[in-house]
Motif scaffolding. Sequence first.
Motif, mmCIF file in Angstrom:
data_model
loop_
_atom_site.group_PDB
_atom_site.id
_atom_site.type_symbol
_atom_site.label_atom_id
_atom_site.label_comp_id
_atom_site.label_asym_id
_atom_site.label_seq_id
_atom_site.Cartn_x
_atom_site.Cartn_y
_atom_site.Cartn_z
ATOM 1 N N ILE A 138 -73.219 11.432 -10.435
ATOM 2 C CA ILE A 138 -72.402 9.848 -10.448
ATOM 3 C C ILE A 138 -73.625 8.894 -9.459
ATOM 4 O O ILE A 138 -73.835 7.928 -10.063
ATOM 5 C CB ILE A 138 -71.089 9.913 -9.694
ATOM 6 C CG1 ILE A 138 -70.388 10.938 -10.691
ATOM 7 C CG2 ILE A 138 -70.603 8.718 -9.338
ATOM 8 C CD1 ILE A 138 -68.989 11.065 -10.105
ATOM 9 N N PHE A 139 -73.908 9.352 -8.504
ATOM 10 C CA PHE A 139 -74.615 8.517 -7.385
ATOM 11 C C PHE A 139 -76.039 8.496 -7.975
ATOM 12 O O PHE A 139 -76.821 7.595 -7.626
ATOM 13 C CB PHE A 139 -74.391 8.971 -6.165
ATOM 14 C CG PHE A 139 -73.077 8.661 -5.453
ATOM 15 C CD1 PHE A 139 -72.366 7.523 -5.629
ATOM 16 C CD2 PHE A 139 -72.304 9.929 -4.962
ATOM 17 C CE1 PHE A 139 -71.052 7.325 -5.235
ATOM 18 C CE2 PHE A 139 -70.933 9.628 -4.644
ATOM 19 C CZ PHE A 139 -70.245 8.747 -4.702
ATOM 20 N N GLY A 140 -76.513 9.605 -8.369
ATOM 21 C CA GLY A 140 -77.881 9.664 -8.740
ATOM 22 C C GLY A 140 -77.941 8.790 -10.108
ATOM 23 O O GLY A 140 -79.256 8.124 -9.998
ATOM 24 N N MET A 141 -77.291 8.874 -10.908
ATOM 25 C CA MET A 141 -77.364 7.848 -12.124
ATOM 26 C C MET A 141 -77.427 6.209 -11.496
ATOM 27 O O MET A 141 -78.017 5.444 -12.240
ATOM 28 C CB MET A 141 -76.356 8.098 -13.236
ATOM 29 C CG MET A 141 -76.537 9.133 -14.155
ATOM 30 S SD MET A 141 -75.395 9.430 -15.227
ATOM 31 C CE MET A 141 -73.980 9.534 -14.492
ATOM 32 N N ALA A 142 -76.432 5.977 -10.681
ATOM 33 C CA ALA A 142 -76.445 4.764 -10.083
ATOM 34 C C ALA A 142 -77.530 4.297 -9.279
ATOM 35 O O ALA A 142 -77.963 3.135 -9.712
ATOM 36 C CB ALA A 142 -75.239 4.683 -9.381
ATOM 37 N N SER A 143 -78.450 5.007 -8.768
ATOM 38 C CA SER A 143 -79.498 4.796 -8.056
ATOM 39 C C SER A 143 -80.626 4.492 -8.911
ATOM 40 O O SER A 143 -81.583 3.776 -8.518
ATOM 41 C CB SER A 143 -80.030 6.082 -7.347
ATOM 42 O OG SER A 143 -80.273 7.331 -7.918
ATOM 43 N N ILE A 144 -80.481 4.918 -10.182
ATOM 44 C CA ILE A 144 -81.607 4.532 -11.170
ATOM 45 C C ILE A 144 -81.027 3.253 -12.091
ATOM 46 O O ILE A 144 -81.817 3.239 -13.152
ATOM 47 C CB ILE A 144 -82.190 5.541 -12.031
ATOM 48 C CG1 ILE A 144 -80.876 6.429 -12.882
ATOM 49 C CG2 ILE A 144 -82.673 6.848 -11.011
ATOM 50 C CD1 ILE A 144 -81.234 7.235 -13.584
#
Length: 227
Positions: A77-83
Amino acid sequence: MNYEFDFGAVLAYWPLFAEGAWVTLRLAFFATVIGFLFGTLCAVARTSGPTWLQRIVAGYVEAIRNTPLLIQSYFLIFGMASIGLRLPILVGATIALVVNIGAYTTEIMRAGIDSIQPGQLEAAECLGLSRTQVYLHVVLRPAMERVYPSLASQYVLLMLASSILSSVGVEELFGISNRVQSDTFRNFEVFVVLGVVYLALSMLLRVAFWLLNLALFTRRRKLGTPI
């Protein structure tokens, strides 16, 4: 001990509990359907695919089964948002559940596929069935029938495990209960109500899987084999 129980103050929030339960069921439904399809494809790839694909699937299964769902949820969730890939929170939560349950479905379905005797495949080929027909009617359907109780139990556990997603901001049943606690300060009563609702949802899912079992596997119904 002067604590006085007050379930009325908690039950007054029943619309919120109902909303949270609905979100939990929606997450469980979509994750179960997509996770089953994804896991079955991975199981086929691991049993019949080329070596490089088998290794990729094996690595995926080991990585998911040996890491917590909470870590996977944060990463996805947060990893995809960071990219720069920002998704609605429910979509991201569903993806996290699918990735998680897909690994377990892969291993369960792989066990079912491995239980199919080579003689059955040879008999199907002698009847002139195509490779697709063999996989659908001789491999996958009997394999699913044999491991169906394990699949059903795993998907019920998936619904219960969805409570972890409250840690990443999903307002499912457990997430709603945190809001009710902060409003009422009735922690014990909230968790009693929460436990009862989760128990009811688990029983509901088990009944649904039992009915699905009756619809899909007529042979199991004739033999009286339990789910």
